[in-house]
Each structure stands twice: as structure tokens, then as C-alpha cells.
Scaffold this motif. Structure first.
Motif, PDB file in Angstrom:
ATOM      1  N   GLY A  84       0.868  -1.168   0.000  1.00 19.99           N
ATOM      2  CA  GLY A  84       0.000   0.000   0.000  1.00 19.99           C
ATOM      3  C   GLY A  84       0.901   1.212   0.000  1.00 19.99           C
ATOM      4  N   TYR A  85       0.617   2.181   0.856  1.00 26.11           N
ATOM      5  CA  TYR A  85       1.560   3.287   1.004  1.00 26.11           C
ATOM      6  C   TYR A  85       1.405   3.946   2.358  1.00 26.11           C
ATOM      7  N   GLN A  86       2.506   4.549   2.807  1.00 25.62           N
ATOM      8  CA  GLN A  86       2.554   5.251   4.081  1.00 25.62           C
ATOM      9  C   GLN A  86       2.941   6.695   3.780  1.00 25.62           C
ATOM     10  N   PHE A  87       2.269   7.615   4.449  1.00 19.20           N
ATOM     11  CA  PHE A  87       2.621   9.012   4.207  1.00 19.20           C
ATOM     12  C   PHE A  87       2.348   9.884   5.422  1.00 19.20           C
ATOM     13  N   LEU A  88       2.993  11.054   5.390  1.00 21.48           N
ATOM     14  CA  LEU A  88       2.736  12.111   6.355  1.00 21.48           C
ATOM     15  C   LEU A  88       1.718  13.029   5.710  1.00 21.48           C
ATOM     16  N   ARG A  89       0.655  13.333   6.423  1.00 21.64           N
ATOM     17  CA  ARG A  89      -0.388  14.226   5.906  1.00 21.64           C
ATOM     18  C   ARG A  89      -0.433  15.480   6.764  1.00 21.64           C
ATOM     19  N   LEU A  90      -0.429  16.629   6.106  1.00 17.56           N
ATOM     20  CA  LEU A  90      -0.551  17.934   6.753  1.00 17.56           C
ATOM     21  C   LEU A  90      -1.883  18.534   6.311  1.00 17.56           C
ATOM     22  N   PRO A  91      -2.933  18.403   7.149  1.00 19.00           N
ATOM     23  CA  PRO A  91      -4.252  18.906   6.749  1.00 19.00           C
ATOM     24  C   PRO A  91      -4.344  20.429   6.878  1.00 19.00           C
ATOM     25  N   PHE A  92      -5.234  21.012   6.076  1.00 17.05           N
ATOM     26  CA  PHE A  92      -5.487  22.450   6.176  1.00 17.05           C
ATOM     27  C   PHE A  92      -6.943  22.740   5.891  1.00 17.05           C
ATOM     28  N   GLN A  93      -7.392  23.870   6.419  1.00 17.86           N
ATOM     29  CA  GLN A  93      -8.777  24.335   6.283  1.00 17.86           C
ATOM     30  C   GLN A  93      -8.745  25.760   5.763  1.00 17.86           C
ATOM     31  N   SER A  94      -9.589  26.075   4.807  1.00 20.66           N
ATOM     32  CA  SER A  94      -9.655  27.435   4.286  1.00 20.66           C
ATOM     33  C   SER A  94     -10.208  28.379   5.353  1.00 20.66           C
ATOM     34  N   VAL A  95      -9.561  29.541   5.502  1.00 21.65           N
ATOM     35  CA  VAL A  95     -10.074  30.566   6.420  1.00 21.65           C
ATOM     36  C   VAL A  95     -10.423  31.843   5.670  1.00 21.65           C
ATOM     37  N   ASP A  96      -9.995  31.922   4.400  1.00 23.86           N
ATOM     38  CA  ASP A  96     -10.263  33.113   3.599  1.00 23.86           C
ATOM     39  C   ASP A  96     -10.276  32.713   2.128  1.00 23.86           C
ATOM     40  N   GLU A 138      -2.577  -0.210  10.034  1.00 24.94           N
ATOM     41  CA  GLU A 138      -1.593   0.075  11.076  1.00 24.94           C
ATOM     42  C   GLU A 138      -0.342   0.654  10.430  1.00 24.94           C
ATOM     43  N   PHE A 139       0.187   1.715  11.042  1.00 24.01           N
ATOM     44  CA  PHE A 139       1.368   2.377  10.489  1.00 24.01           C
ATOM     45  C   PHE A 139       2.629   1.650  10.963  1.00 24.01           C
ATOM     46  N   PRO A 140       3.557   1.324  10.048  1.00 25.59           N
ATOM     47  CA  PRO A 140       4.769   0.607  10.435  1.00 25.59           C
ATOM     48  C   PRO A 140       5.610   1.396  11.449  1.00 25.59           C
ATOM     49  N   GLU A 141       5.939   0.752  12.528  1.00 23.43           N
ATOM     50  CA  GLU A 141       6.711   1.361  13.628  1.00 23.43           C
ATOM     51  C   GLU A 141       8.017   1.983  13.133  1.00 23.43           C
ATOM     52  N   LYS A 142       8.646   1.337  12.155  1.00 25.47           N
ATOM     53  CA  LYS A 142       9.963   1.788  11.694  1.00 25.47           C
ATOM     54  C   LYS A 142       9.946   3.167  11.037  1.00 25.47           C
ATOM     55  N   TYR A 143       8.767   3.682  10.670  1.00 25.43           N
ATOM     56  CA  TYR A 143       8.699   4.990  10.015  1.00 25.43           C
ATOM     57  C   TYR A 143       8.222   6.116  10.930  1.00 25.43           C
ATOM     58  N   ILE A 144       7.889   5.816  12.158  1.00 21.83           N
ATOM     59  CA  ILE A 144       7.362   6.847  13.061  1.00 21.83           C
ATOM     60  C   ILE A 144       8.404   7.927  13.344  1.00 21.83           C
ATOM     61  N   SER A 145       9.642   7.533  13.606  1.00 23.64           N
ATOM     62  CA  SER A 145      10.677   8.546  13.880  1.00 23.64           C
ATOM     63  C   SER A 145      10.951   9.392  12.640  1.00 23.64           C
ATOM     64  N   LEU A 146      10.869   8.791  11.459  1.00 22.04           N
ATOM     65  CA  LEU A 146      11.027   9.558  10.220  1.00 22.04           C
ATOM     66  C   LEU A 146       9.900  10.577  10.096  1.00 22.04           C
ATOM     67  N   GLY A 147       8.670  10.173  10.413  1.00 17.71           N
ATOM     68  CA  GLY A 147       7.537  11.096  10.368  1.00 17.71           C
ATOM     69  C   GLY A 147       7.730  12.284  11.296  1.00 17.71           C
ATOM     70  N   LYS A 148       8.241  12.007  12.496  1.00 20.02           N
ATOM     71  CA  LYS A 148       8.497  13.098  13.453  1.00 20.02           C
ATOM     72  C   LYS A 148       9.587  14.032  12.929  1.00 20.02           C
ATOM     73  N   ALA A 149      10.604  13.473  12.290  1.00 20.59           N
ATOM     74  CA  ALA A 149      11.680  14.295  11.721  1.00 20.59           C
ATOM     75  C   ALA A 149      11.142  15.148  10.567  1.00 20.59           C
ATOM     76  N   LEU A 150      10.240  14.606   9.773  1.00 19.57           N
ATOM     77  CA  LEU A 150       9.646  15.376   8.681  1.00 19.57           C
ATOM     78  C   LEU A 150       8.825  16.549   9.215  1.00 19.57           C
ATOM     79  N   VAL A 151       8.122  16.349  10.323  1.00 22.30           N
ATOM     80  CA  VAL A 151       7.350  17.444  10.932  1.00 22.30           C
ATOM     81  C   VAL A 151       8.297  18.522  11.444  1.00 22.30           C
ATOM     82  N   LYS A 152       9.404  18.119  12.054  1.00 21.71           N
ATOM     83  CA  LYS A 152      10.410  19.105  12.511  1.00 21.71           C
ATOM     84  C   LYS A 152      10.920  19.922  11.330  1.00 21.71           C
ATOM     85  N   GLU A 153      11.192  19.247  10.207  1.00 22.94           N
ATOM     86  CA  GLU A 153      11.650  19.942   9.006  1.00 22.94           C
ATOM     87  C   GLU A 153      10.602  20.941   8.531  1.00 22.94           C
TER      88      GLU A 153
END
Length: 135
Positions: free
Chosen positions: A49-61, A112-127
Motif C-alpha cells: 500500500g503506502y505510508q505518508f505524512l499528511r498535513l491537513p489544512f482548512q480554508s479561512v479566507d 496500522e502504520f509501520p513502527e519503523k517509520y514513526i521517527s522519520l515522520g516526526k523528523a519530517l514534521v520538525k523539518e
């Protein structure tokens, strides 16, 4: 789905500015957008399948397809979609409709999200925080 706490939650940006900043980093606007909400997706892997980081957004204007739209970011999260192997058993359509509906439904859209990618996801959010909150 695994939410990742971030300083980005609640921050507002011009959608065009976000696209200019995030596309060079490998993010795309996810196919699930609507006129008032959407997300940026970063594909981490395509393991069963696929695993990804999602950054949601909502229109305010403005609507998302209008120039100058402003959006407010939600909480980033990790998501995994697991797809069926083989053909979709529930497809009973002719050639015309098949050209529009050619992909099988996810076996598990919230796998279920693979455990091995959780730290990568956190690093991507920091970036993301470093890129978008600089100054």
C-alpha cells in the motif's frame, strides 16, 4: 493514524506560499481536497500500500481554488493505506465507466502504520516547522 504534535497546528498561510515551500520538499496536494479543506501529503514508502505524512489544512479566507486563499494548518499525522492484491471483486461496469474507476478500493484505508517509520515522520514534521516557521 498517528497524530504528531506540532507548532504548525493553528498557523495560517497563503495556500500559494505553502505550495511554493512544500513542493520542492516532495509534498503534493492530496487528492482528497475540497473547496474548503485539503492536505499536503509526503509519501514515505509504498510497503503493501503506502505510508505518508499528511498535513491537513482548512480554508479561512476564500475557496482553495481561488487566488490568494488563506488556510489554517491542522495537526500533522501519519497514515497508512493497504491495498487489495489483484482485481477489485466489486467492479461490474462497462468500458466507459471503467476508464474512470480503474483502481481497486483500499483493503484497509486506515491500516496500522509501520513502527519503523514513526521517527522519520516526526523528523519530517520538525523539518516542516523549520521551513515554515523561520524568522
Amino acid at each position: 493514524m498517528i497524530e504528531i504534535s506540532s507548532k504548525l497546528q493553528g498557523e495560517s498561510f497563503k495556500l500559494f506560499h505553502l505550495e511554493q515551500q512544500l513542493k520542492p520538499l516532495g509534498y503534493v496536494i492530496g487528492g482528497n481536497w475540497d473547496y474548503d479543506h485539503g492536505s499536503f501529503d509526503y509519501k514515505i514508502d509504498d510497503e503493501v500500500g503506502y505510508q505518508f505524512l499528511r498535513l491537513p489544512f482548512q480554508s479561512v479566507d476564500g475557496q482553495l481554488d481561488s487566488p490568494g486563499a488563506t488556510v489554517k494548518l491542522g495537526t500533522p499525522f501519519l497514515l497508512s493505506h493497504k491495498y487489495q492484491i489483484g482485481l477489485d471483486d466489486h467492479v461490474h461496469v462497462g468500458n466507459a465507466q471503467a476508464s474512470f474507476n480503474q483502481f481497486s478500493e483500499p483493503q484497509d484505508p486506515d491500516a496500522e502504520f509501520p513502527e519503523k517509520y514513526i521517527s522519520l515522520g516526526k523528523a519530517l514534521v520538525k523539518e516542516l516547522e523549520e521551513v515554515l516557521l523561520k524568522d
